[in-house]
Design an enzyme around this catalytic site. Structure first.
Site, mmCIF file in Angstrom:
data_model
loop_
_atom_site.group_PDB
_atom_site.id
_atom_site.type_symbol
_atom_site.label_atom_id
_atom_site.label_comp_id
_atom_site.label_asym_id
_atom_site.label_seq_id
_atom_site.Cartn_x
_atom_site.Cartn_y
_atom_site.Cartn_z
ATOM 1 C CE1 TYR A 1 9.729 -9.296 38.563
ATOM 2 C CE2 TYR A 1 9.781 -11.547 37.709
ATOM 3 C CZ TYR A 1 9.525 -10.200 37.532
ATOM 4 O OH TYR A 1 9.061 -9.756 36.320
ATOM 5 C CE LYS B 1 6.188 -8.923 38.253
ATOM 6 N NZ LYS B 1 5.507 -7.720 37.752
ATOM 7 C CB SER C 1 6.403 -12.383 35.727
ATOM 8 O OG SER C 1 7.462 -13.236 35.315
HETATM 9 N N1 LIG Z 1 11.400 -8.207 30.661
HETATM 10 C C1 LIG Z 1 10.927 -9.405 30.957
HETATM 11 O O1 LIG Z 1 11.452 -10.447 30.525
HETATM 12 C C2 LIG Z 1 9.696 -9.512 31.816
HETATM 13 C C3 LIG Z 1 9.146 -10.789 31.996
HETATM 14 C C4 LIG Z 1 8.020 -10.935 32.768
HETATM 15 C C5 LIG Z 1 7.430 -9.832 33.362
HETATM 16 N N2 LIG Z 1 7.982 -8.597 33.201
HETATM 17 C C6 LIG Z 1 7.302 -7.469 33.846
HETATM 18 O O2 LIG Z 1 7.093 -6.435 32.913
HETATM 19 C C7 LIG Z 1 7.025 -5.177 33.599
HETATM 20 C C8 LIG Z 1 7.949 -4.178 32.930
HETATM 21 O O3 LIG Z 1 9.273 -4.667 32.993
HETATM 22 P P1 LIG Z 1 10.381 -4.305 31.907
HETATM 23 O O4 LIG Z 1 11.025 -5.579 31.549
HETATM 24 O O5 LIG Z 1 9.805 -3.422 30.858
HETATM 25 O O6 LIG Z 1 11.394 -3.494 32.840
HETATM 26 P P2 LIG Z 1 12.328 -2.207 32.569
HETATM 27 O O7 LIG Z 1 12.687 -2.085 31.144
HETATM 28 O O8 LIG Z 1 13.389 -2.302 33.587
HETATM 29 O O9 LIG Z 1 11.336 -0.996 32.913
HETATM 30 C C9 LIG Z 1 10.842 -0.838 34.224
HETATM 31 C C10 LIG Z 1 10.042 0.447 34.287
HETATM 32 O O10 LIG Z 1 9.503 0.585 35.613
HETATM 33 C C11 LIG Z 1 9.969 1.819 36.191
HETATM 34 N N3 LIG Z 1 10.119 1.606 37.630
HETATM 35 C C12 LIG Z 1 10.946 0.737 38.261
HETATM 36 N N4 LIG Z 1 10.787 0.850 39.597
HETATM 37 C C13 LIG Z 1 9.850 1.816 39.799
HETATM 38 C C14 LIG Z 1 9.257 2.401 40.947
HETATM 39 N N5 LIG Z 1 9.601 2.027 42.192
HETATM 40 N N6 LIG Z 1 8.330 3.365 40.764
HETATM 41 C C15 LIG Z 1 7.968 3.762 39.522
HETATM 42 N N7 LIG Z 1 8.489 3.256 38.409
HETATM 43 C C16 LIG Z 1 9.424 2.290 38.549
HETATM 44 C C17 LIG Z 1 11.266 2.140 35.440
HETATM 45 O O11 LIG Z 1 11.587 3.536 35.418
HETATM 46 P P3 LIG Z 1 12.457 4.253 36.598
HETATM 47 O O12 LIG Z 1 13.668 3.402 36.800
HETATM 48 O O13 LIG Z 1 12.724 5.633 36.100
HETATM 49 O O14 LIG Z 1 11.545 4.274 37.788
HETATM 50 C C18 LIG Z 1 10.879 1.694 34.030
HETATM 51 O O15 LIG Z 1 10.059 2.667 33.423
HETATM 52 C C19 LIG Z 1 7.353 -5.486 35.049
HETATM 53 O O16 LIG Z 1 6.151 -5.644 35.773
HETATM 54 C C20 LIG Z 1 8.078 -6.811 34.965
HETATM 55 O O17 LIG Z 1 7.995 -7.531 36.165
HETATM 56 C C21 LIG Z 1 9.111 -8.412 32.438
#
Ligand SMILES: NC(=O)c1ccc[n+]([C@@H]2O[C@H](COP(=O)([O-])OP(=O)(O)OC[C@H]3O[C@@H](n4cnc5c(N)ncnc54)[C@H](OP(=O)(O)O)[C@@H]3O)[C@@H](O)[C@H]2O)c1
Length: 258
Positions: A160, A164, A147
């Site tokens: 967080y 990261k 991130s």
């Molecule tokens: N969205 C942003 O703006 C953003 C920015 C920078 C980085 N990121 C990174 O992108 C990645 C994906 O994030 P996202 O935004 O797509 O989030 P999201 O829509 O909330 O999806 C998170 C996914 O991870 C799974 N998950 C959460 N905790 C888990 C655990 N303990 N074990 C296994 N699976 C787990 C969730 O499914 P379940 O709840 O069913 O487990 C879901 O499939 C992450 O690494 C996040 O830090 C996101």
């Protein structure tokens, strides 16, 4: 078909957190490029939909419900992947958590434990379990979703961001250590992408508008903006890149540093 350098036919990819958001988009994009997929998250709802999309593309999809904060479950995910498909070529560590949104000094031990387990140890366990299979196959691709919070101090995302930053360092170290095994280890640092995880930001209209105004691209990112970067890092087009973190943020971190 001419080889564009992005063809993943015959490859096996494991994607964690593939039930929604960025992980789902990455899994589907890799399947479109020809890979068979192992998809994981804690709940199966969501994974069923991702699997149906992958299968409709003519690729195989194996669902393995996994909590990546649990070492045994992470090893079971990787072992099941190898048992089912004969090996692993691509690992995408994407599942992450952000249980504490607030000043760092207000974070509790329970927040630290959960965030470190999922965001750091979960990534490491998956890599450690996958590397022997990649080495047997003559190489592999490891993609860690980090991130911009790991590169900059973002308000209320300190804990967080610490994990990261750790992911970015893990990526550099393993990029060095696995280079001789022809395994490329890279990270993606997304900016502000519209998913469930970032809803606390985009559901706040004032904050969302401020971030959009600051972003040179003039918009919030879409999960497809990250899926394309993951395809590049999963493919032979990136074979001479390792230990790097590719920032995909619509330009916002250039504004932070200018
Ligand atoms: N969205 C942003 O703006 C953003 C920015 C920078 C980085 N990121 C990174 O992108 C990645 C994906 O994030 P996202 O935004 O797509 O989030 P999201 O829509 O909330 O999806 C998170 C996914 O991870 C799974 N998950 C959460 N905790 C888990 C655990 N303990 N074990 C296994 N699976 C787990 C969730 O499914 P379940 O709840 O069913 O487990 C879901 O499939 C992450 O690494 C996040 O830090 C996101």
């Amino acid at each position: 078909m001419s080889d564009s350098g992005f063809d993943l036919s015959g490859k096996v990819a494991v994607v964690t957190g593939a039930s929604r958001g960025i992980g789902e988009a990455i899994a589907v994009r890799l399947a479109k490029a020809g890979a068979d997929l192992v998809i994981a998250s804690r709940k199966t709802e969501g994974l069923d939909e991702t699997a149906a999309t992958i299968e409709a593309l003519g690729r195989k999809a194996l669902i393995v419900p996994t909590n990546t904060s649990n070492k045994d479950q992470v090893y079971a995910l990787i072992n099941k992947s190898i048992e089912t498909f004969g090996g692993i070529d691509i690992l995408v560590n994407n599942a992450a958590t952000n249980p504490h949104y607030g000043p760092l000094l207000e974070s509790e031990d329970s927040h630290w434990e959960k965030t470190i387990q999922v965001n750091l140890q979960g990534y490491f366990w998956a890599i450690k379990a996958s590397v022997p299979s990649m080495q047997k196959r003559g190489g592999g691709k490891i993609i860690n979703v980090a991130s911009i919070a790991g590169l900059h101090s973002l308000a209320w995302q300190g804990l967080y961001g610490i994990t990261k930053a750790g992911v970015i360092h893990m990526t550099m170290t393993l990029g060095n250590e696995l280079g001789a095994s022809n395994i490329q280890v890279n990270a993606i640092a997304p900016g502000f992408i519209k998913t469930k995880m970032s809803s606390v930001l985009w559901q706040n209209e004032g904050l969302a508008n401020k971030m959009i105004a600051q972003t040179p691209a003039g918009r919030i990112g879409d999960t497809e903006d990250i899926a394309g970067v993951a395809l590049f890092l999963a493919s032979s087009a990136s074979n001479y890149i390792t230990g790097q973190t590719l920032v995909a943020d619509g330009g916002i971190t250039n504004v932070y540093t200018s």
